[in-house]
Structure formats: structure tokens, C-alpha cells
Scaffold this active site. Sequence first.
Site, PDB file in Angstrom:
ATOM      1  N   ASP A 330      33.409  39.657  49.204  1.00 17.68           N
ATOM      2  CA  ASP A 330      33.989  41.037  48.887  1.00 17.68           C
ATOM      3  C   ASP A 330      32.650  41.883  47.865  1.00 17.68           C
ATOM      4  OD1 ASP A 330      35.638  43.022  48.579  1.00 17.68           O
ATOM      5  OD2 ASP A 330      36.976  42.064  46.977  1.00 17.68           O
ATOM      6  N   ASP A 638      38.877  38.267  46.268  1.00 17.80           N
ATOM      7  CA  ASP A 638      39.885  38.571  45.089  1.00 17.80           C
ATOM      8  C   ASP A 638      41.402  39.266  45.317  1.00 17.80           C
ATOM      9  OD1 ASP A 638      38.911  41.107  45.176  1.00 17.80           O
ATOM     10  OD2 ASP A 638      38.433  41.068  43.294  1.00 17.80           O
ATOM     11  N   ASP A 642      42.039  40.007  51.379  1.00 16.35           N
ATOM     12  CA  ASP A 642      41.009  38.817  51.657  1.00 16.35           C
ATOM     13  C   ASP A 642      41.959  37.703  52.000  1.00 16.35           C
ATOM     14  OD1 ASP A 642      38.874  40.609  50.865  1.00 16.35           O
ATOM     15  OD2 ASP A 642      39.418  40.208  48.663  1.00 16.35           O
TER      16      ASP A 642
END
Length: 892
Positions: A330, A638, A642
Amino acid sequence: MDATHHPWHALEPGEVETHLAADTRHGLSESEAARRLERDGPNALPRSKPRSAVLRFLDQLKAPLVVILLISALVTIILGGLADASVILGVVFLNALIGFVQEGKAVRELTALNASVVTSATVIRDGSAHRVSSASLVQGDLVQLEAGDRVPADVRIIRSRDLLADEAPLTGESTAVEKHTRSVAPNAPLAERTCMLYASTTITYGSGVGLVVATSSATEIGQISRLMQNTDVLATPLTKMIARFSTALLWGIVSLAVITFGVGLLRGLPVYDMVLASVALAVGAIPEGLPAAVTIILAIGVSRLAQRKAIIRQLPAVETLGSTTVICSDKTGTLTQNQMTVTDVVTDAGRYTVSGSGFDPQGSIEGIPTGGAASVDQSLVWLVRAGALCGMADVQQGEHRWEAVGDPTEAALVVLAMKAGARRAELLERYPQVDVIPFSSDSRYMATLHQDGDARFIAVKGSVENVVGMCDAAMDASGASVPFDSDRFLSAMGDLSARGRRVLAVAVKREGVNATELSAEAVSGGCTFCGLAAMIDPPRPEVREAIAECRAAGIRVKMVTGDHIATARAIARDLGMADEHGVLQAYSGADLDEMSADAFTEAVRTGAVFARVSPEQKLRLVTSLQEHDRAVVAMTGDGVNDAPALRRADIGVAMGISGTDVAKDAADMVLTDDNFVTIVNAVREGRVVFSNLLKFIVWSLPTNIGEGLVIVAAIALGLDLPVAPVQLLWVNMITAVILGMPLAFEAGRTDVMLMRPRDPSAPLLRNVYIVRTFAVGAMLLMGVFSVFSLELQNSGSLSVARTAAANCLVLMEAFYLFNCRQLSLHRKSEPTGTNPYLWVGIAITLGLQGMFVYAPFMQDIFHTAPVSALSWLITAGFGVVLAILVEIEKRV
């Protein structure tokens, strides 16, 4: 009223009210809310039930080698070998206990990490506002939201004022999103549904009122949670390798036992004696210490990672990191700091670069003295001053770093002023705020009125297009008004936007300002343009080096984010993610949706950046890498968005500080410092763990093979067993648990991150190690038989001869241990002194072996007898010969 049956973002507020049988003025009645709560259940995501301690302990017994040991122990008990079976079961229990304790420790750490205060919400029922637990909200409730509130459910906005929301946990969008009441197209992607607020996001500015349209598992995060539950969890590369290795070992041992049994029968030996001999062979050939060794080596790696701020939930995950070939990361908060930072300033006099990163005021602006005195470029001074004054945010020193209080974009302008030597509080004291026009999504600007002695001025900031339309002049370096070349600044905005920067314009109005209140007409014209401030969520300074290290290690890093593609591409270039030709392939979620299956596979293989991707696309991306690229994928993240990909990945890595509970629950590893560099450290540790495990296996297997060959040879030749079965168990126990364990503490090679990743489909042992294993096993066979025959001839005692043969096994293994610290010689060997545990293990082993030989109670248990000093020298000589021959083999 199922949320999945209505595109709430495409309906007008009145239509939503009708569909939900709600009331946008007085809210639901308490009785109706109670009825709906009973019908739909509490507004809380279902959490997976933690496994009981008993189940967690039993899980430790599922490993193939452990199952083999349990079967061997059962057969040994049936045949009356209770003492031998007790030793085997003791090893099994030790192995299970170590794994159980480590997993329990990880569970406790994660429980503490996930502990959070129950959120509450302001709801209007029966015409009055109440503060209630978020869990009691129901569909149709009328809720009020203010800056700083966490959105408790999916909400359709009915009324709003200057409303901004941080949706990074759900969409990956790094900047706050403007929210309003107007409906949007039914097919609008999640990040563009500007009339909706979603559970798990946060209000950063303004206020709003809305109707709850979905709760619990019907929310967007609830749908992601269901997607995560339906995602398969893959076995780790280590468990696959150990399973294949154990299966091959099992068949090898069974075959050897059958051959031994058949040879004995052909020689006319009793069936019962052959069954006992076959069981003894199996017990001797099985590496009893291997399951415990695997667990201990992994536990040591887990302990090392815990010291580096990474919590491993299950032991095999630490080795999986060492097998990683692709890291899908990410962007927001992982590769970047999640702190907006002004990087460039453009005024009529020129362009300036701003140093520093994040909300930390350390840094400077070219041309502005740190003491805050007026510089040559007065337009820059006014841009800095007005930018800090025209806002509501500030920054403060947190426990670990500087943090924003309020909107992060406004905080970035406050930090810009601090780098110029001016604090917002001091500026407000000097130029008190008289009135304000808050930012709105319609006007796309904010204006504040300030007192300056007897005079007044207006500070304006907002979108470049809107602020340019308010200005009829620009400020030059002396502070005077000059003709305004708007095209020049619009062109500069385009260049900065192409580099992924978010660009704001700042202007002031100093002439003819006499009113005590601000109005839109007062700022609609007559303003003086100060310049542009470009900002970005900056990369973590250490990440660029970490990505370069991954590339050297043969690990590909891919950015997978919900942010804009231009911003993602700019960050990726700053981090050095382009290939060796400078090419950076970037794709948006819309691009991926339009691709054929083959084109998607190729894009996933070659792409470095994937922006504006949905949770389903992240999951599909990880799956494609695993299935079509044979990749071992580590997925970092996070946000709630995800979680499905974290669960599907070979190793899911969640952020401990900024990560959501859903992401942590889905991950295999949690970083307590949210630092991408910790992932690289974990990969390095994983490689060291596998290297040490391989060293242990290459060291220990020859003993078991040699012991098996000793029994087979003795039966085939019609001789007495050179080593009794109970003595074989003793040798296996002390060597595997005490002598071999120091290999787990090897620090690893300095070039471990310059090696290519292992092929996950490759066998555990390369051919060269298999050949070495059988060669060393054969040398152990020759050494044991030679010592046994020599002692039997000299002493005439079977007990003395068997004791000397057992000593020969131990000493030859001790010398071979030094060979296994470095499995090949094409790289520089490590000095012996770098692992003091090696000498400790040898000393303890020799001490125990001395008791084995000379202690009366040990002689009674293991049928041993004292041997001479010459016998020890002879057995040591065989160890020296073995070590020399192995080093010659390495060179060959």
C-alpha cells in the site's frame, strides 16, 4: 431495505428518506429504533472466535514428521519398548510446547494491540440528540457528525457544511475528500461517491447530518469482511517443503525397514526379532530432533523480529518472508508518511524548493532566512503568511512525531510557515482573525479577514482556477502589484500536477478592506495573487534504500493503492521503482477492468503501480501473481480495503499503529512501527532462518541415515548391532537438541540480501546436499563399524564396543558441525568465533557423553561400559578425517 439493493449515492435525499421510512427532521422514535435493532442486530462486524488453547496445542501435532514419530511411539509401546516410546513422546511434547507457547505469545500481543475504546455516535431520535454506542445504530437513524468523529456506519448525507472526510482506510485516498448532498451516478466508484460517508472513515473538517443506510456486515467494510472470509489461506513455502520432504523421508524409511525385514527373513531370523529390528531402524532413521529444531529455529527468528518491532502470529510466517519474490505494498502510510508536505512554491519572482518531510518543521525554504526576516521576495513572505492564517489547523509535537490537528492540507501550510520561522499562534496574535468564509465544495476556496494595526486584509486559499478568477494583479518580489499573467501560473500548476502534486493558490486583498464581516462579493475580485503551494504525501526517507535492497535481492516491489494514478506514479518515481530503463508501468483500476484475462496477467507481471484499485482487484492481483507468475507474495496494508488481499497473500503484513483491526486480524505479521523498512529486515531474517534450518538438516540427516545403514548392514552380514536401539535414541536426542541447536544462532551471511529468492517449488535439499548427506552417512557407517570391530577385538566386550561406537557417532557429528556452518566454499566462510553457542553446545554434549560412558546409573539404563583414552582418540581421529573429506568435497 437491504443496502445492497439500493445505490444510495444515486438517490436524492428525499428518495432515501422514503425508502428507509425515516424522518430527516426528528429521526426515528426510540421504539422503532429498538424494533429495527432487534431485527437487524447490533452495528458491529462479527469477529472470528479465538481458538481454544487445546486446539492450538493439537495444531502443533499436525506436522508430518510429528505424525511419523507418534506412529513409531505407538508401535514401540505395543512391542513393549515403553522407555524408548517415552523418549520419543518427550521429543514430540517438547516440539508442541514450544510452538504452543510462541503462538500464545503472539495472540496476547495482538489482543493488546487491537484493544480500543468503544466508539460512540450522536443520533437524533424523537427530535432530540443523544450520544449512544455505535453498536446501537440502526438503518434509518439520523446521525450528526463533526470534525474528529469516526463515521459509525454507512451514511447518506442529508445536510452538510464544509464537510471533508478522510477515507484512506477504505479507499486508500491520501487526501481528505469533499462531501456534499448531491447524488452521483449509479456506477460511480467508491472513492467518488461524494454524497456518502462510510464506516471506519473519519470526519476531518466541517459538519454534516445523514441517514444511516447500512450497518454491520451490510456496510462497505462488512462486504470486504465477507470477501475476506471467503478467501483461501495458503500453506507457507516452508510447510510445503517440509511436507514434501517428510513424505519422501517417510517412504524412504518404510522401504528401508521393509528391505531389512525381508533380508532378515531370508537369513532365517525369527519374525518377532525382525519386527523389533525394523522398528529400531525406523526409530534410528527418523530425525526425532527435526520437528523440535524447526520450531526452535523459527522461534528464534520470531524473537529476533519482535526486537525489530514485528509481531509474527504463526511460526512458519517468518520463513515465508525469506521466500518472498514480490511485495505488494500500500502507499499511504506505508511507503509514504501519511503527512502532507509542501514541496514547491511558485511566485511571480520564481520557483522555490522546500526541504524537510512530513509535519516536522525541520527544513527551510530557499530565500527565507530562518529568523523570519523579510526576504527579497515579498510575495513569498505573503504566501507563507496568508497560507498559515487562512485555515483552522495546526501541528503539535506527538509522542513519536509531529502530528496535525485538523485538516492535513492546512497543517502542511502551517509547517511551511514554521520552516520560514513563523508560528501560526504568533501570526494570529499579530494579525487577529476577524471573520471567516469556510471552505466549501461549491466555492472551492476559504477566506479569512485579519486586523493589521489600523488596517485590515483578506487571506484567500483554494483551487488554482477559482483563486485566479478572484485576482486582477500579482505580487512581485518587492510586494508591489504588477500585471497578472494567469496563464503562466496555470501552466505551472499543470507541471506540478503531472508530478503528482496537489496544488493550492494563495492570494491576499490589502486595498479597500474596511468591512467587519466577510462576504463572497468582497473576495470575488480585487485580490492580489501571491503564488502556488504544491504538496504531496512524502515517501518515508528510508524506503527508497529499502526498495533498492529488495531489487538487489531479486524481490519486485509493486505499489497497490486507492490513490490517484498521477500521485501514485510520482511517489513511485521518487522511490526508484522504475525499471533499469527508466520505464514505470502504471495502471488504474479502470484500466484493469477493461483488460482481457491475458492482458491483465501481463499487466500484473510488468506493472509497478496499480492505482484506484478496489478490494476485489487487489485480491485478483495477488492471486494472479501466485497462479501465473509462481510468486511468493507479501502484501502490506493498513486499511479495511487491504484485508482480503492480506489474507490471500502468502504473507500478509499489517500496520500496527495506523492499521485497522480488520487488517491486523487478516495479517500474518503486524509491524508495531508501521515502517516498510521493517518488512525488509523481516525478509532478511527469514532468509537467515531458512539458511540455518538448511544447515541443521544437512548436518542432522547423515546421522539418521548412518544409523539406518548400520542396522541394515549388521542384519545383512549377520552381525551384532554395533549400537543398541536405546543408545541410538540417546545419540539422536543429545546431538539434535544440544549439539545441533547452536546452528540456529548463526548470524547469516553478509550477502544474504544479494541472493536470488528461492524457487518455492524446488526441493528442500539440492542434489549436492543429498549426495553429501549419503556420503557422510556412509562415512559414519564405516567409522562406527571400524571402531566397533576394533574395540570388540581388543576388549572382547560387546558393551564396551557398542559404547565406543556410540562415541564415534557423537564425535564425528561434532566435527561435521563445523563443516555445516558454511555449506559451500565459493563465498568466504565465517570465523568460528562468531558463534559462541557452538562451543557451548559441544562442551555440554561431551559432558553428557562422559556421563553416558562413566556414570553407573547411565550404564544401567543404556547398557554402556567405560572406554579407554585411546578409544576416545581413535574416535576423534575418525571425526577429523570426516571433516577433511567434506571440505575436499566442497572444493570439488
